[in-house]
Every structure is written in structure tokens, then in C-alpha cells.
Enzyme design. Structure first.
Site, PDB file in Angstrom:
ATOM      1  CB  ALA A  13       1.223  -5.677   6.528  1.00 53.91           C
ATOM      2  CD  GLU A  37      -2.253  -6.131   7.086  1.00 48.61           C
ATOM      3  OE1 GLU A  37      -3.052  -6.287   6.129  1.00 48.61           O
ATOM      4  OE2 GLU A  37      -1.983  -5.019   7.562  1.00 48.61           O
ATOM      5  CD  GLU A  79      -6.066  -1.580   0.194  1.00 47.13           C
ATOM      6  OE1 GLU A  79      -7.245  -1.485   0.569  1.00 47.13           O
ATOM      7  OE2 GLU A  79      -5.136  -1.912   0.944  1.00 47.13           O
TER       8      GLU A  79
END
Length: 862
Positions: free
Chosen positions: A276, A310, A125
Site C-alpha cells: 500500500a 497506512e 515514493e
């Protein structure tokens, strides 16, 4: 490297991607790996016969075939491969070599100094899956992904899906490894239709612990927790599994949808840039979440909320995904909100909303008062825009406003809308109106005006209490006065007054306990410039009136004078952790806004913090203490205030319960502020164990922290650093040593550190640690020569490095110790100069400039 929203929209209209088969060869040496991608996709009628491109970042051109015909790659620019002419149904094969990175982007390669083992992990990402395989790099071209990986046989290889085939190959030879590698092949089952940025690969001799749980639909979901072999003894997998189970239970019930993937692995990986990443079924975490010794409760809670954050993404982000990056805020804000809600309602971290107020909301308020502030629904024109938009608006303000929305429509209605949204849009891509439509249907409220005022404007409002009472102390009128984002460099047209669902609390002294306790609470809608709290009229005026009690609204608050007087004298006596945090936040805002002296705030902290029970609040206050002293006080006052603060911190150390969280935090803060001879002697005695603080766990990491403080003060140097590095021959020890060497208070050491950064040869984490050590200077004059160096080199650095690496230098290398108008002016000039050609650098410079301008304003108030 850049992709515009218009380009992505045109490509999405032209193509439907069915599947990727990705074969990776990780036996080909330390620089590159083999990457062969086979993509099947169809073209819309109007696109047949035309060209498009596929993304692949590499330093060497690959071989490409489209429908069996070779494709000319002469025009390959290192990022895009033109392909065409397209048929109605297409098979594309891209066979090449991709590059490992040491920047935490793409496929990152790390060598553990303990055993010389190689560890890999992917981080994709926003736009970095194209660094590992050829891909149509945009979130709305979902497909299935089947990975086949050739790697050293003794490795563990983990991806999004379970392993389908694992076979050994024996010794294989490659041009890069002619001596041969004992290899094996891992084949993974295809993923469901997902976006490329949440695919993942983690490979190396990771060690692991495994368990399982039963999902809401009765499936057995395998669980795994992984870390490097040299850290495995410190891995507390039981706590990770417990939090994971609690998260599964909570989210499956709230979302009304069983966990959507086949397994759930969580991997703690080295040199990770973020906290994360929500890769589907294969979540990667910052490695410092594997604790080598005693850490604060604040750090443990942060890990817990990150684990839940997450996991929340598996539904909101992975199962249902934004169409384009302009809805990144909703992806991250929703996970931030839901992880806090899950922590508060289904784990031992029942005070998670206090943590949220102390950390996330403070971050949001700070970000929302910078010149770079933007509406929550920001315009994302291209990838360059989104790369700089991982900010306090995207995460913290968005989550705060979602909490306001929940208060506005009711939590049951909110979650009913979310359940309908997930059910309707599973495995597809959405935009904000898709969610708002479901929330309107579930709540029966028209949210169009709420959306306009909260999501399409920027800046933070202020809510101030105005109260009138008669001679007998009876309230005749209590009003909330709302002001627009005055003082925030908000966008044109953002001079808005917003609707707030808000509570007002009355607090009085309980004589039996000596605590300030809430006696009444009024919840109401506040809108416009003035809102009357009608229920308060006729009641006795309390000792303290707290607007935004329970922290439902997103707004700065100001107390009436009598309430300020009570709060200043008895803040530690407020019995609610969240209420105390709101008061701390209000006090901090007044200092940042130049309405109160930083010295007053320092005294307020040191008078009350010894009785504070919330670990994250203590952590936040100590950070604010450091900023107040170093940034918000004039130089001629800061030295004395710091000396007094250090003495008082040492008293707090001695008064703290042995072995307590507060004791540990006060020791760390004392080390940061110790300057005088007696203070440094006391610090040295703790570090070298000449004197013992009862209960203090003097871990390796804490000793490094104390040593770095002594180095920065000139009380220790290379001899002590080298000895500590010998005692701790780990990657963590190497990073700590790099920071300590950069903290040496000599011109030569600072120049060496700066040269290392500018040369661009450091890994991502080493660069960060060197910059942190570089900025440790008791005398700002030591860093004064590097103001010219920063402004003279930052454009070249930004233009020659990856985004992560360049942004770190721009933020941490900024001459923040030189608080003066000249630096403000130079940052403004350079930001303006590059705005048209380098918006990311312009924004980063402007944000640092804004913080320094605020510091100058606070110094004037002091």
C-alpha cells in the site's frame, strides 16, 4: 535521475516553494498524457540571479517559462530541467507530455481484459511524482498542490483533496484521439502543505462505496472504498470501513491530534508493486486485498494491519515528514509499530504481536544477518541508496527496536513524547533528534547511549540461558549470556553488546489441562555479557525457561538443554501463542545458523503444526518448511524428506477440521511438495473435483494454484491452462496463466519464459508471475543452463529498466535452485565488480549470495 543529499540540501536552502497548480489531460491516447505545472516559489537572497533545476521525467522536452520568459530546454536530459536566473519571487510553468508506465511507478496504466476499460493510479515514493508533473522532488520542499484533471466523462477521478468543481466538456479531440473523447474536468481543492511523494491521482471507471465518520474535533470525514468494476462484487467495504473507524479512534487518541486531512479514500488498484501507499487522504492498496473467495485468516490479518499502517502514516509521515530519506526507517518503523499496537488493542486481531514476532521479526533477523545489513539510521547519500533501503531493517528491525524503546521508557511516556513531537512539528519536516528530544523530556531518561547502541550499529545479538540447579531441582543461579553479532557480517565497530528490557518466563505442565503454562515472569534490564536473573534463585527449576518472554527485546534466543528437550517434545502444548512463536523462532534460528539439522526442524513442524491455532504462524512455518527442504538439505536427502513431508501434510489435510483455515493452508502446502505418483493423483483429484475434501472452498484462485503444481510436475499442460484461462478471463486469471506456462517442465518453456523477462516487454506483475513460474522446477538440472544466462544479462537488465523492474529480475531470476559454491563465487565476483558503479545491483547480488552461503552451511550441518 539520481539526486544526492547534498544537492537536495542546497536546493532546500535556496528555495521556498509555495504552491503547485497541476493540470493533467488524460484524453490524449494510450502512451502519454498532458501535464502542465505552474509553480510559485521564492529564492533566498543569495540564490537570486542563480540557476537551479526542477525535476520532470519525460521522453519529450516540455515548453518552459520562468517569470514570463521562455527557458531554453536544449539541455533537458529526460529528468532535470535547468531554470534561471531566479528572481526573489518566481512563477514557473512547465507544459509538456508525460509518459504512462506499466511498471507501477509514476502514473501506471492498466487495461482490464474483462471490459477493456482503462484504469490509472499514481505511485510516487521515492522519487516518482516527477513522472507525472514537474516538481522539486524532495520531501523537505513542502507546498500546496491543486490538481485539475481532464478525463473521460464516465470515469471516477480521485486525488488527495475533495472535488471542488466537476463539469462536463462534451466530445473533445486531440492529436492522439482525433475521433474524440467524451470528457469532463475535475478540479480539486488545494492540499495543505505536504511533500510531493504523498500526492496522488487515481482515475478510471472505478466503482465505490461511501460512508463517513466524525473526527475527534467534530468534523465529518467522508470515507470511500474503490476498486475496478470487474472486482466490485468481491469488495467487502464494510470490513474496511470498520477497521478504518477503529483506526481513527485509536490514532486520534494516541496522537492527541485530530485527523489532519479533509477526507479518507482507500483504493484497491491493479498491478501495484507494494502492499500500500500512504498518499494523504487517498491511500492505494494492492488489489489482491480484494478477495475473490476464501482466504486464510493470515491474509485477512495482513490486510487489516496494512490498512492501519497506512492510516498511522497520516500523522507520522504525512502531517510530520522526514527532512531527508535517511529517516525513512522512522517513518516506516513507526507505522509498523503503531499498526500492530492498534490491531492488538482496538480490533479483533488481539494476537497481532504474535503475527509481528512470526513475520516482521523473522524478516528483521534475516536481513540483519546479511552482508548488506546497516544501522537503522542508515546513511542515505542519494536516491539510489534509498531505493534499495526499503528492507527488513527499515521496516521490521526499526519497529522491533521501537517496541524495545517503549518497554525501556514505558508506553505512556513514549506516547506523551510522540504527542508533543506531533504538536510541535505539524506540517513541517523533522529529523530523528527532534523525536528523541521529546521522548527524553517525557520519560526523564537520557536516550543518547540507547540511540548510539541501537540505532547507529548493526547486527543482531544472541541471548542464551545458563542455569545451575542443585540436586533437589532448586535454581542456584540463572544468567542471561549476551553475545555480539557473531556470524553477522556487521559493519566494522558493530561488535556491540546492547541494553535490553527483557522478560524471562517459567513454564510448567498444568496436569489438569495438559498444557505448558507460564507460572512466573521476571522483567529486568539486561546489559553487558552476563546478567543475573536474581529473582530466579531459590525457585524450583521449571520444565521450560523462556528468555525474551512477551517478545520485548530484539535478539535471537537460545534455551538451556533441558528447556530445548521440553520444547522439542511438547511445543504444541505451550498455551501462549506468542510463547510458542518465540520457541518456533528459536528453533528456526538454530537451523539457519547451522546448529541443528533441517530434517529435525521439518519433523518438529509436522509433529506440532496440526495443533497450531494461529493462522500467520502456520503460514510462516509452512514457508520455513519449504525453505528447509529445498535449500537447507543436501540433494541426496531432500527428495526423501520432501516425499515424507508431503505424505504427512496430506494426513494433516484429512485430519483438519472441514472448512478450517488450517485445512486450506495444508492443501496449499501439499500441492507445493507433491512429487510421487500417488501424491499427484490425489492432488489432481482435488483439482478436477473427482474427489471432494469436506468443507474446502475450491475457489478459482485455489484451482489455479493446484493446477500450477500439476503443471510443474508434468501432470497438466497447455490444454488445461488454456481451459482454465477461458473459465477465468480476468486480469488475475491472465497472471495465473502466465505463471503456469512458465512452470511447464521443459527446456523450451523455461527458455520462452526467460526470453520474455529479458526482452523487457512485460508489465510489472506479469514479469513477477513469469519469474515465479520459471523457478518452479522439480529437477534443478532443468534450470542449470540459466545460471550463465542470469550472470550474463543482469547488468544490461539493471541498466535498462526502472528500479522496480530491474530489482525483481535480479532477486527472482537469481539461480537460487543451483545451491553450490560456484554460484556463490560468481555472485561475489560480479557484486565486487559493479560495487563502485552500481551499488544497488551489487547489494542485491550480495544478498542472494549470502542466502546461498547460509544454505550451504545448513546442508553441511544436516
Amino acid at each position: 535521475m539520481n539526486i544526492t543529499r547534498e544537492e537536495a540540501a542546497a536546493r532546500a536552502a535556496a528555495l521556498t516553494v509555495e504552491s503547485y497548480q497541476v493540470a493533467l489531460d488524460l484524453t490524449r491516447g494510450a502512451e502519454r498524457f498532458g501535464s502542465t505545472t505552474t509553480v510559485t516559489f521564492s529564492a533566498a537572497d543569495e540564490a537570486v540571479g542563480t540557476q537551479t533545476w526542477i525535476d520532470f521525467v519525460a521522453t519529450q522536452a516540455p515548453e518552459v517559462t520562468l517569470n514570463g520568459q521562455a527557458v531554453d530546454v536544449a539541455d533537458f536530459d529526460g529528468a532535470r530541467l535547468p531554470i534561471g536566473p531566479l528572481a526573489a519571487e518566481n512563477t514557473l510553468v512547465v507544459d509538456g507530455l508525460a509518459d504512462y508506465t506499466t511498471t507501477g511507478e509514476g502514473l501506471h496504466r492498466f487495461v482490464d481484459p474483462v471490459d477493456d476499460e482503462v484504469y490509472l493510479y499514481s505511485q510516487f515514493e521515492v522519487p516518482d511524482s516527477r513522472r507525472m508533473f514537474a516538481v522539486f522532488e524532495q520531501p523537505d520542499l513542502k507546498a500546496t498542490f491543486a490538481f485539475t484533471v481532464t478525463a473521460p466523462a464516465h470515469w471516477a477521478v480521485v486525488s488527495n483533496q475533495p472535488e471542488a468543481v466537476h463539469r462536463t466538456l462534451g466530445v473533445v479531440e486531440t492529436p492522439e484521439a482525433p475521433e474524440g473523447v467524451d470528457a469532463a474536468v475535475w478540479e480539486f481543492t488545494p492540499t495543505p502543505r505536504i511533500s510531493s511523494y504523498i500526492t496522488a491521482l487515481v482515475a478510471g471507471p472505478y466503482k465505490s462505496v461511501h460512508s463517513e465518520l466524525t473526527s475527534a474535533d467534530g468534523r465529518t470525514v467522508p470515507l470511500g472504498v474503490y476498486c475496478r468494476g470487474s472486482l466490485f462484487e468481491h469488495l467487502d467495504a464494510d470490513e474496511v470501513f470498520d477497521l478504518t473507524r477503529r483506526g481513527f479512534e485509536f490514532f486520534e487518541a494516541q496522537y492527541g491530534h485530530p485527523y489532519p486531512f479533509d477526507k479518507y479514500d482507500q483504493l484497491f488498484v491493479p498491478e501495484f508493486n507494494a502492499g500500500a501507499m500512504e498518499n494523504a487522504g487517498c491511500v492505494t492498496f494492492l488489489e489482491s486485498y480484494v478477495f475473490r473467495g476464501t482466504v486464510t485468516d493470515a491474509v485477512r490479518e495482513r490486510r487489516a494491519i496494512t490498512i492501519l499502517h497506512e492510516l498511522a502514516h497520516m500523522w507520522f509521515g504525512d502531517l510530520v515528514t522526514m527532512k531527508w530519506w535517511n529517516d525513512l526507517w522512522l517513518n516506516e518503523s513507526f507505522a509498523e509499530f503503531m499498526s500492530t499496537l492498534a490491531a492488538a488493542e482496538n480490533t479483533r486481531y488481539e494476537g497481532a504481536w504474535t503475527t509481528f514476532s512470526s513475520m516482521e521479526k523473522n524478516w528483521a533477523y534475516r536481513q540483519d544477518q546479511l552482508s548488506s545489513t546497516h544501522p537503522i539510521t542508515a546513511e542515505i547519500r542519494d536516491l539510489d541508496d534509498v531505493l534499495v533501503n526499503f528492507d527488513g531493517i527499515t521496516y521490521a528491525k526499526g519497529a522491533s527496536v521501537l517496541r524495545q524503546l517503549v518497554a525501556w521508557v514505558g508506553q505512556e511516556n513514549f506516547m506523551a513524547g510522540v504527542r508533543a513531537y506531533i504538536e510541535k512539528n505539524a506540517w513541517s519536516n523533522t529529523e530523528l533528534p527532534d523525536l528523541m528530544t521529546e521522548l527524553e523530556a517525557a520519560s526523564g531518561r537520557d536516550l543518547s547511549e540507547w540511540t548510539r547502541l541501537w540505532l547507529e550499529t548493526s547486527g543482531v545479538n544472541t541471548l542464551a540461558v545458563q542455569v545451575d540447579a542443585d540436586d533437589a531441582g532448586t535454581i542456584t543461579s540463572l544468567r542471561l549470556h549476551q553475545s555480539a553479532p557473531d556470524g553477522s557480517p556487521a559493519a566494522p565497530g558493530d561488535d556491540v553488546l546492547r541494553p535490553h528490557r527483557i522478560a524471562v518466563g517459567f513454564y510448567d505442565l498444568d496436569e489438569a489441562t495438559g498444557r505448558l503454562t507460564r507460572t512466573e515472569r521476571f522483567e529486568l534490564d539486561a546489559a553487558g555479557e552476563v546478567t543475573e536473573v536474581a529473582e530466579a534463585a531459590g525457585r524450583r527449576r521449571p520444565a521450560l525457561i523462556l528468555p525474551n518472554d512477551d517478545d520485548l527485546a530484539y535478539a535471537k534466543i537460545r534455551l538451556d538443554d533441558a528447556s530445548w528437550e521440553t520444547a522439542g517434545a511438547r511445543l504444541a502444548d505451550v498455551d501462549s501463542s506468542l510463547a510458542r512463536t518465540l520457541l518456533w523462532g528459536a528453533a528456526w534460528d538454530t537451523v539457519r545458523d547451522g546448529e541443528a539439522s533441517a530434517a529435525w526442524f521439518v519433523d518438529l513442524i509436522l509433529t506440532n503444526i496440526g495443533r497450531e491455532q494461529d493462522s500467520t504462524v502456520i503460514q510462516t512455518l509452512l514457508r520455513q518448511l519449504a525453505t528447509a527442504i529445498s535449500q537447507y538439505l543436501p540433494e541426496e536427502r531432500s527428495a526423501q524428506v520432501r516425499a515424507d513431508a508431503a505424505n504427512r501434510l496430506w494426513m494433516l489435510v484429512e485430519q483438519a477440521e472441514p472448512g478450517s483455515d488450517a485445512q486450506l493452508q495444508f492443501v496449499k502446502a501439499f500441492a507445493l511438495h507433491a512429487r510421487e505418483e500417488g501424491q499427484l493423483a490425489a492432488l489432481a483429484d482435488v483439482w478436477d473435483r473427482s474427489s471432494e475434501l469436506p468443507g474446502l472452498d475450491l475457489t478459482t484462485d485455489l484451482r489455479w494454484e493446484l493446477l500450477t503444481a500439476l503443471v510443474a510436475a508434468g501432470r497438466a499442460g497447455e490444454t488445461e491452462i488454456a481451459a482454465a484461462e477461458t473459465e477465468d478471463p480476468t486480469a488475475t486469471g491472465a497472471l495465473a496463466a502466465a505463471q503456469a506456462r512458465a512452470a511447464v517442465p521443459t527446456a523450451e518453456a523455461k527458455q520462452t519464459a526467460w526470453d520474455q523477462v529479458v526482452a523487457g516487454t512485460l508489465s510489472n506483475t506479469t514479469q513477477r508471475q513469469v519469474l515465479l513460474g520459471f523457478q518452479r522446477a522439480h529437477d534443478p538440472a532443468l534450470l542449470a543452463p540459466f545460471t550463465d544466462a542470469f550472470f550474463g544479462s543482469i547488468q544490461d537488465v539493471w541498466g535498462s529498466r526502472s528500479h522496480e523492474m530491474a530489482e525483481t529480475v535480479a532477486v527472482l531470476g537469481f539461480p537460487s535452485s543451483q545451491v553450490c559454491q560456484e554460484v556463490v563465487d560468481r555472485a561475489t565476483a560480479l557484486s565486487d565488480e559493479v560495487r563502485g558503479t552500481n551499488a544497488g545491483l551489487a547489494r542485491t547480488l550480495a544478498e542472494s549470495r549470502d542466502e546461498m552461503a547460509r544454505a550451504l552451511k545448513a546442508r553441511a550441518a544436516a
